[in-house]
Design a protein around this motif. Structure first.
Motif, PDB file in Angstrom:
ATOM      1  N   ARG A  21       0.830  -1.215   0.000  1.00 38.06           N
ATOM      2  CA  ARG A  21       0.000   0.000   0.000  1.00 38.06           C
ATOM      3  C   ARG A  21       0.862   1.261   0.000  1.00 38.06           C
ATOM      4  NH1 ARG A  21      -5.205  -1.545   3.781  1.00 38.06           N
ATOM      5  NH2 ARG A  21      -5.973  -3.160   2.399  1.00 38.06           N
ATOM      6  N   ASN A  22       1.874   1.258  -0.845  1.00 42.19           N
ATOM      7  CA  ASN A  22       2.741   2.421  -1.071  1.00 42.19           C
ATOM      8  C   ASN A  22       3.667   2.757   0.102  1.00 42.19           C
ATOM      9  OD1 ASN A  22       3.215   3.660  -3.466  1.00 42.19           O
ATOM     10  ND2 ASN A  22       1.907   5.419  -3.072  1.00 42.19           N
ATOM     11  N   ASN A  23       3.825   1.846   1.048  1.00 48.55           N
ATOM     12  CA  ASN A  23       4.744   2.036   2.168  1.00 48.55           C
ATOM     13  C   ASN A  23       5.750   0.890   2.184  1.00 48.55           C
ATOM     14  OD1 ASN A  23       3.521   4.335   3.834  1.00 48.55           O
ATOM     15  ND2 ASN A  23       1.763   2.992   3.517  1.00 48.55           N
ATOM     16  N   TYR A  24       7.011   1.217   2.468  1.00 49.70           N
ATOM     17  CA  TYR A  24       8.024   0.171   2.546  1.00 49.70           C
ATOM     18  C   TYR A  24       7.793  -0.708   3.765  1.00 49.70           C
ATOM     19  CZ  TYR A  24      10.827   1.864  -1.297  1.00 49.70           C
ATOM     20  OH  TYR A  24      11.263   2.203  -2.543  1.00 49.70           O
ATOM     21  N   VAL A  25       7.948  -2.022   3.547  1.00 45.83           N
ATOM     22  CA  VAL A  25       7.764  -3.001   4.621  1.00 45.83           C
ATOM     23  C   VAL A  25       8.914  -4.002   4.599  1.00 45.83           C
ATOM     24  CG1 VAL A  25       5.239  -2.839   4.670  1.00 45.83           C
ATOM     25  CG2 VAL A  25       6.327  -4.504   3.145  1.00 45.83           C
ATOM     26  N   TRP A  26       9.078  -4.687   5.716  1.00 48.30           N
ATOM     27  CA  TRP A  26      10.056  -5.759   5.865  1.00 48.30           C
ATOM     28  C   TRP A  26       9.268  -7.054   6.023  1.00 48.30           C
ATOM     29  CZ3 TRP A  26      15.144  -5.882   5.245  1.00 48.30           C
ATOM     30  CH2 TRP A  26      15.848  -6.978   5.714  1.00 48.30           C
ATOM     31  N   ILE A  27       9.556  -8.054   5.191  1.00 46.07           N
ATOM     32  CA  ILE A  27       8.848  -9.331   5.296  1.00 46.07           C
ATOM     33  C   ILE A  27       9.392 -10.099   6.500  1.00 46.07           C
ATOM     34  CG2 ILE A  27       8.344 -11.530   4.169  1.00 46.07           C
ATOM     35  CD1 ILE A  27       8.697 -10.091   1.456  1.00 46.07           C
ATOM     36  N   GLU A  28       8.503 -10.454   7.427  1.00 46.30           N
ATOM     37  CA  GLU A  28       8.883 -11.162   8.642  1.00 46.30           C
ATOM     38  C   GLU A  28       8.685 -12.670   8.516  1.00 46.30           C
ATOM     39  OE1 GLU A  28      10.278  -9.701  11.149  1.00 46.30           O
ATOM     40  OE2 GLU A  28       9.784  -7.605  10.840  1.00 46.30           O
ATOM     41  N   ASN A  29       7.605 -13.066   7.816  1.00 43.19           N
ATOM     42  CA  ASN A  29       7.244 -14.470   7.738  1.00 43.19           C
ATOM     43  C   ASN A  29       6.356 -14.677   6.517  1.00 43.19           C
ATOM     44  OD1 ASN A  29       6.091 -17.057   8.169  1.00 43.19           O
ATOM     45  ND2 ASN A  29       6.428 -16.851  10.364  1.00 43.19           N
ATOM     46  N   VAL A  30       6.468 -15.834   5.865  1.00 42.47           N
ATOM     47  CA  VAL A  30       5.668 -16.162   4.686  1.00 42.47           C
ATOM     48  C   VAL A  30       4.908 -17.453   4.948  1.00 42.47           C
ATOM     49  CG1 VAL A  30       5.763 -16.798   2.240  1.00 42.47           C
ATOM     50  CG2 VAL A  30       7.283 -15.019   3.101  1.00 42.47           C
ATOM     51  N   ASP A  31       3.606 -17.438   4.672  1.00 44.02           N
ATOM     52  CA  ASP A  31       2.769 -18.635   4.755  1.00 44.02           C
ATOM     53  C   ASP A  31       2.334 -18.980   3.334  1.00 44.02           C
ATOM     54  OD1 ASP A  31       0.767 -20.561   5.026  1.00 44.02           O
ATOM     55  OD2 ASP A  31      -0.070 -19.634   6.827  1.00 44.02           O
ATOM     56  N   LYS A  32       3.102 -19.881   2.695  1.00 44.21           N
ATOM     57  CA  LYS A  32       2.830 -20.221   1.296  1.00 44.21           C
ATOM     58  C   LYS A  32       1.470 -20.901   1.134  1.00 44.21           C
ATOM     59  CE  LYS A  32       6.383 -21.423  -1.402  1.00 44.21           C
ATOM     60  NZ  LYS A  32       7.581 -22.152  -1.877  1.00 44.21           N
ATOM     61  N   ALA A  37       1.556 -13.111   4.295  1.00 45.08           N
ATOM     62  CA  ALA A  37       2.831 -12.811   4.940  1.00 45.08           C
ATOM     63  C   ALA A  37       2.602 -11.837   6.090  1.00 45.08           C
ATOM     64  CB  ALA A  37       3.807 -12.195   3.944  1.00 45.08           C
ATOM     65  N   TYR A  38       3.475 -11.910   7.084  1.00 44.76           N
ATOM     66  CA  TYR A  38       3.526 -10.882   8.114  1.00 44.76           C
ATOM     67  C   TYR A  38       4.608  -9.909   7.685  1.00 44.76           C
ATOM     68  CZ  TYR A  38       0.514 -13.429  11.298  1.00 44.76           C
ATOM     69  OH  TYR A  38      -0.567 -14.055  11.864  1.00 44.76           O
ATOM     70  N   VAL A  39       4.261  -8.637   7.650  1.00 45.71           N
ATOM     71  CA  VAL A  39       5.214  -7.600   7.260  1.00 45.71           C
ATOM     72  C   VAL A  39       5.211  -6.500   8.312  1.00 45.71           C
ATOM     73  CG1 VAL A  39       4.975  -8.073   4.781  1.00 45.71           C
ATOM     74  CG2 VAL A  39       3.542  -6.335   5.816  1.00 45.71           C
ATOM     75  N   THR A  40       6.354  -5.849   8.466  1.00 45.38           N
ATOM     76  CA  THR A  40       6.481  -4.733   9.403  1.00 45.38           C
ATOM     77  C   THR A  40       6.755  -3.465   8.608  1.00 45.38           C
ATOM     78  OG1 THR A  40       7.346  -6.178  11.126  1.00 45.38           O
ATOM     79  CG2 THR A  40       7.784  -3.813  11.363  1.00 45.38           C
ATOM     80  N   TYR A  41       5.956  -2.433   8.873  1.00 40.07           N
ATOM     81  CA  TYR A  41       6.187  -1.132   8.237  1.00 40.07           C
ATOM     82  C   TYR A  41       7.512  -0.572   8.740  1.00 40.07           C
ATOM     83  CZ  TYR A  41       1.365  -0.801   6.548  1.00 40.07           C
ATOM     84  OH  TYR A  41       0.179  -1.011   5.889  1.00 40.07           O
ATOM     85  N   LEU A  42       8.373  -0.110   7.818  1.00 36.59           N
ATOM     86  CA  LEU A  42       9.683   0.418   8.212  1.00 36.59           C
ATOM     87  C   LEU A  42       9.549   1.724   8.979  1.00 36.59           C
ATOM     88  CD1 LEU A  42      11.909  -0.339   5.101  1.00 36.59           C
ATOM     89  CD2 LEU A  42      11.488  -1.727   7.125  1.00 36.59           C
ATOM     90  N   GLU A  43       8.556   2.549   8.641  1.00 34.75           N
ATOM     91  CA  GLU A  43       8.401   3.851   9.310  1.00 34.75           C
ATOM     92  C   GLU A  43       7.691   3.727  10.656  1.00 34.75           C
ATOM     93  OE1 GLU A  43       8.508   7.269   7.631  1.00 34.75           O
ATOM     94  OE2 GLU A  43       9.838   6.457   6.105  1.00 34.75           O
ATOM     95  N   LYS A  44       6.633   2.925  10.699  1.00 38.86           N
ATOM     96  CA  LYS A  44       5.782   2.869  11.886  1.00 38.86           C
ATOM     97  C   LYS A  44       6.148   1.730  12.827  1.00 38.86           C
ATOM     98  CE  LYS A  44       2.000   4.411   8.959  1.00 38.86           C
ATOM     99  NZ  LYS A  44       0.758   3.985   8.318  1.00 38.86           N
ATOM    100  N   HIS A  45       6.866   0.749  12.330  1.00 38.60           N
ATOM    101  CA  HIS A  45       7.318  -0.408  13.096  1.00 38.60           C
ATOM    102  C   HIS A  45       6.180  -1.292  13.611  1.00 38.60           C
ATOM    103  CE1 HIS A  45      11.380   1.101  12.835  1.00 38.60           C
ATOM    104  NE2 HIS A  45      10.974   2.244  13.303  1.00 38.60           N
ATOM    105  N   ASN A  46       4.988  -1.199  12.985  1.00 39.31           N
ATOM    106  CA  ASN A  46       3.917  -2.117  13.371  1.00 39.31           C
ATOM    107  C   ASN A  46       3.830  -3.240  12.352  1.00 39.31           C
ATOM    108  OD1 ASN A  46       2.945  -0.066  11.584  1.00 39.31           O
ATOM    109  ND2 ASN A  46       0.870  -0.762  11.955  1.00 39.31           N
ATOM    110  N   THR A  47       3.444  -4.428  12.814  1.00 35.37           N
ATOM    111  CA  THR A  47       3.392  -5.619  11.972  1.00 35.37           C
ATOM    112  C   THR A  47       1.945  -5.934  11.608  1.00 35.37           C
ATOM    113  OG1 THR A  47       5.382  -6.455  13.063  1.00 35.37           O
ATOM    114  CG2 THR A  47       4.051  -8.060  11.853  1.00 35.37           C
ATOM    115  N   VAL A  48       1.741  -6.270  10.322  1.00 36.38           N
ATOM    116  CA  VAL A  48       0.406  -6.603   9.836  1.00 36.38           C
ATOM    117  C   VAL A  48       0.459  -7.889   9.019  1.00 36.38           C
ATOM    118  CG1 VAL A  48      -0.478  -4.228   9.839  1.00 36.38           C
ATOM    119  CG2 VAL A  48       0.690  -5.091   7.821  1.00 36.38           C
ATOM    120  N   HIS A  49      -0.679  -8.561   8.911  1.00 38.24           N
ATOM    121  CA  HIS A  49      -0.830  -9.805   8.152  1.00 38.24           C
ATOM    122  C   HIS A  49      -1.489  -9.424   6.827  1.00 38.24           C
ATOM    123  CE1 HIS A  49      -2.549 -14.116   8.009  1.00 38.24           C
ATOM    124  NE2 HIS A  49      -1.275 -14.145   7.680  1.00 38.24           N
TER     125      HIS A  49
END
Length: 64
Positions: A21-32, A37-49
């Motif tokens: 959604r136009n924000n950089y994220v870090w991939i934490e975990n992938v459920d194939k 995936a669980y990703v963490t926003y680089l700016e806000k540091h919150n994790t979302v699924h």
């Protein structure tokens, strides 16, 4: 993005840019199995699924 590519990025020693959604994220975990995936926003540091198909690869990130 597909689940295999998300997993490659997660395991890569390089820092590869990914946006959700136009924000950089870090991939934490992938459920194939669920294509999520669980990703963490680089700016806000919150994790979302999220759905992996909503992730966008932007290419290599410069090292700081």
């Amino acid at each position: 993005m597909n689940a295999s590519r998300a997993e490659q990025i997660l395991k890569s020693p390089d820092t590869i840019g990914v946006k959700y959604r136009n924000n950089y994220v870090w991939i934490e975990n992938v459920d194939k199995g669920r294509n999520t995936a669980y990703v963490t926003y680089l700016e806000k540091h919150n994790t979302v699924h999220v759905d992996i198909d909503q992730l966008e690869e932007t290419g290599p990130m410069p090292q700081h």
